[in-house]
Each structure stands twice: as structure tokens, then as C-alpha cells.
Motif scaffolding. Sequence first.
Motif, PDB file in Angstrom:
ATOM      1  N   SER A   1       0.817  -1.219   0.000  1.00 44.15           N
ATOM      2  CA  SER A   1       0.000   0.000   0.000  1.00 44.15           C
ATOM      3  C   SER A   1       0.849   1.266   0.000  1.00 44.15           C
TER       4      SER A   1
ATOM      5  N   ASP B   1      -6.289  -8.532   6.371  1.00 49.17           N
ATOM      6  CA  ASP B   1      -7.585  -8.231   5.763  1.00 49.17           C
ATOM      7  C   ASP B   1      -8.297  -7.101   6.507  1.00 49.17           C
TER       8      ASP B   1
ATOM      9  N   ALA C   1      -6.619  -3.894   5.648  1.00 53.73           N
ATOM     10  CA  ALA C   1      -6.936  -3.496   4.276  1.00 53.73           C
ATOM     11  C   ALA C   1      -8.350  -2.925   4.173  1.00 53.73           C
ATOM     12  N   LYS C   2      -9.308  -3.567   4.834  1.00 47.95           N
ATOM     13  CA  LYS C   2     -10.694  -3.085   4.789  1.00 47.95           C
ATOM     14  C   LYS C   2     -10.828  -1.739   5.491  1.00 47.95           C
TER      15      LYS C   2
ATOM     16  N   TYR D   1      -8.476   0.458   5.955  1.00 50.45           N
ATOM     17  CA  TYR D   1      -7.793   1.455   5.134  1.00 50.45           C
ATOM     18  C   TYR D   1      -8.675   1.883   3.969  1.00 50.45           C
ATOM     19  N   ASP D   2      -9.353   0.935   3.353  1.00 52.14           N
ATOM     20  CA  ASP D   2     -10.243   1.242   2.229  1.00 52.14           C
ATOM     21  C   ASP D   2     -11.388   2.154   2.672  1.00 52.14           C
ATOM     22  N   ILE D   3     -11.966   1.850   3.835  1.00 53.13           N
ATOM     23  CA  ILE D   3     -13.048   2.701   4.365  1.00 53.13           C
ATOM     24  C   ILE D   3     -12.530   4.096   4.674  1.00 53.13           C
TER      25      ILE D   3
ATOM     26  N   MET E   1     -10.100   5.671   3.198  1.00 54.79           N
ATOM     27  CA  MET E   1      -9.907   6.393   1.942  1.00 54.79           C
ATOM     28  C   MET E   1     -11.251   6.882   1.383  1.00 54.79           C
ATOM     29  N   LYS E   2     -12.303   6.066   1.523  1.00 58.50           N
ATOM     30  CA  LYS E   2     -13.630   6.493   1.076  1.00 58.50           C
ATOM     31  C   LYS E   2     -14.139   7.643   1.949  1.00 58.50           C
TER      32      LYS E   2
ATOM     33  N   LYS F   1     -12.602  10.858   0.759  1.00 54.70           N
ATOM     34  CA  LYS F   1     -13.245  11.370  -0.449  1.00 54.70           C
ATOM     35  C   LYS F   1     -14.560  12.058  -0.118  1.00 54.70           C
TER      36      LYS F   1
END
Length: 464
Positions: free
Chosen positions: A288, A446, A449-450, A452-454, A456-457, A460
Motif C-alpha cells: 500500500s 484483511d 486493508a478493509k 484502510y479502504d473505508i 480512503m472512502k 473522499k
Amino acid sequence: MVLGLAVYAPLLLPALEEFARAGGGGSGSGGGAGGAIVFIAMAGYFPMYGLGRLLRLGRNKPTWVVLQVVGWIVASALAIALLASLLVLPSLLYALYIAVPIAAGSLLGIGAGLYSWFSALRQSQKVYNALRHAEQTDYAWNEKRLQKYAEGIFYKFQQDWSKSDLESMRRYLNPKYHAHITLMVQALSEARRVNKVINPKIKQSNIVQAVDSVDNSQDTFTLGITASADDQLIDTRDNVLLYADRSSFTEYWVFRRDGNNWLLEAINQATATSSKDRKDIRAFADTSGGYYAQDWGWLLLPRVGYLFSKNGKFGISDINNHVIRKVDDSIVQLYTYDPYPSSKYQTADPYIIAQTTVPKTYGQILVRRRSKLVNWPVQGLTKMSMEWGEFNNMYDVYASDLERATSFELLHPGFMVLLRDLPFEVNIEVVDNVVYLFVKSATSKDTYAKLYDILMKARKEMER
């Protein structure tokens, strides 16, 4: 004499190990009779340890075998004389509390001095042989030169770290480690903190690992360092001393060859246990674009907020598996947080936290997943009621400033549905311009990663 060692070694070894590491100190561990025996054994241990360290200076000379023999003869003569004195003073108390402990201490002391038996910085015979072999064909592997150079970098780094002098660090850190340190310095600055390491002093050092590769760029060595310093973490907003540590510490400084130079590529703590080092989290950091450290994150332990203000305590709470990276101009961090490690309050799963800074400030907001049992109010914050019932059934929202909270971009059904559909329960906290997502869950790549994805959203959503 052998019987004396067998009887007293279990009592003496833990305390003498600590003495060998620090080069001195109190009377060791243990209480009662055991503590007294350890204290008395020091009368034999310290003189022989000092003699062994003195003789060890000739380890790389042809006379090394003779020096070892001399050391063992002196220590054995002292031990035999003490045991022989039992013929003159055949007292059980004298034997148990004087003669045998001092005799055992003298033999342990010469071994510790000559070979660093109990030291965390002990150099194995394999490393010793590797250094001798490498130096025969390549002067860059001269052990004394490497040790002196690495010790110099130790002192230089403490000075530059205390002043956040990244440009100076660039001269002796490898590029990847310099990038990691740069992010840590920026994160400390964003947290309004400075970490000053005052009056560092090396007590002992030794090369404990050495790899001489056919490809010189793969050559590495590790210098183990036991040192002391006045290590201060200061909040620059109010000049408050958050935490100070003046105890001795042991670290492992890893250097990698770069042409004719050696660049520092890692500093590993002796307190970091291999069982807590997560290779999967390290792999996540690499893929990442981030950097991983097992236990560096404590410097950034927050002082305020629902999650940290009551539970987070410097010197007690643990922040481990720290991942840091930069997104645009902001620092993003993920880590595990255990408020009370090694205590009766410890739970099976730590908090896993993802945090970032945002341009806007919101005061303090807490979006907490509702429990099926009891949902205690949050002191100092006002509870808000949202317009959609399903959200109110899932979450409680508290805020310090209701007007600013209504502009919080994550408080809308679309984002909350996103959270609802995750395999774990995510909570949100905002303190001024810092956003935290936190969850109680088993640590895994996991989950990182999840989360981190949240995050980033969420960034935004908040940039719209």
C-alpha cells in the motif's frame, strides 16, 4: 565446586544477567535468602567480570587463548580457595551464604566477562568467524572500524532526531528508512510533539549479526547497543512533558552497505518480541506504499478523545503493528491499540485504528455503534438525534459543537450503510481535524486493508 554452581545457578543467573547487561546496578532480583545470596555472590562476580572484560580486549590477538586460560586460572583459584576454606570453617551457614555463592559468582563472572554469557549483545561464534573471514579480503569489514562508525551514527541520529533535522539524516540513512523517518517526523509535528533524546550514553555495544554477500549491496551488519538517555516526549502546544524515560534500553541498529559506505536501514527495539511482529501487516504496508514498525507508534499516542483520554497512558498502553504512509499532503496511520496490556483488563482483541488528518475542524464528534445491552452517555458531549430511524437504531452520535457536527460529511445514510455491511463494527471519532476509525477485532492483514479502504472512502466524502 560443581555442586555449588548447580545449587546456586538458578538463583544467580537472572540477577547476574541483568548485571552483565547494564554493567552494574542494584542487588539483583529476588527477595529474602535468595536476594541475600545474590548480593553476596557479587563479591566474586564483579571482580572476575571486570577481569574477563579486560582480557576480552585481546580477543582478536594471537594471545587470546593464553588470556582465556589466565582468566579461568584466576577465577578457579579464587573459587577453590573459598571452598578449601570450608576445611577450616566447617559451618553450614558459612558454606551456604559465603563460600559457595562467592565461588559460584567468580566463575560466572569470568565467563560473562570473557564471553558475554548473559548479555543481550552476545556475539556468537558464527558472527565472530564471519567477521574474521570477511575482513581477510575486504577491509570494509574491520570490526573495530564498523563498531566505532555505528556508535558515531547512534549519537548523530539522537541529535538529529531531537532537532527533526531530516537533511542531516539523509547522509547516513538509506533512502527507504529516511522516507519512513520523514513521515514519523511529520506525524509528530502534526501531533504538536517533539521527542528529545538528551545526554545519550552507550554502555555496551557489539556486532551481533553479519552477512557478507557476494553482492556487496546485500552486505549487512547489526550492532546491538545498550545505552541510557533522558528520553522526553513533549507537547509543544503547552510545553507539557508527556512522558520521560531515563532507564537503560537495548536496541539493534541494522546497517546495509552502499558502495564503500554503510547506511542505517532499521532500528529495532529489544522489547519488540518476534511473536508480535506481523509479517502480513508488513506486507500490507509494502503493497500500500506505507512503512511498518512493530512498536514505534507509542510516540503518537493521542491525549484526547473518547477512546484515548481515559485509557491511553504513556509507558503502559501499547501501540503496535504501526503502518504509516502519506496520502496527498496528509499522514495516514493504522495500528493496534491496547490500553492495558498484560493486565486483568486486557481483552482478547485490541482496537485496530485507522486515522488521518483533514483540512476542516469539527470539534469533537463520536459516532458509536449501539450495544444490545447498555449504552452509557458520553460525558462532556451532547447527544444528537439524526433524521433517519435506521441510523439511530445502529449508532449514537455525540458532539461538542452541534452546529459543526451537522456539517460532518460522514453522517449520511450512504456512508453508514457502507459501515453496516462490513464484517466488523466500525466506530468513528473526530477530534478537531483528526478522524479515527476504530474497531475491536483480531489483528489481520484483511482487517487493515478493509479499514484502510473505508478510511480512503471517508476522505473522499469529506473532500467533496
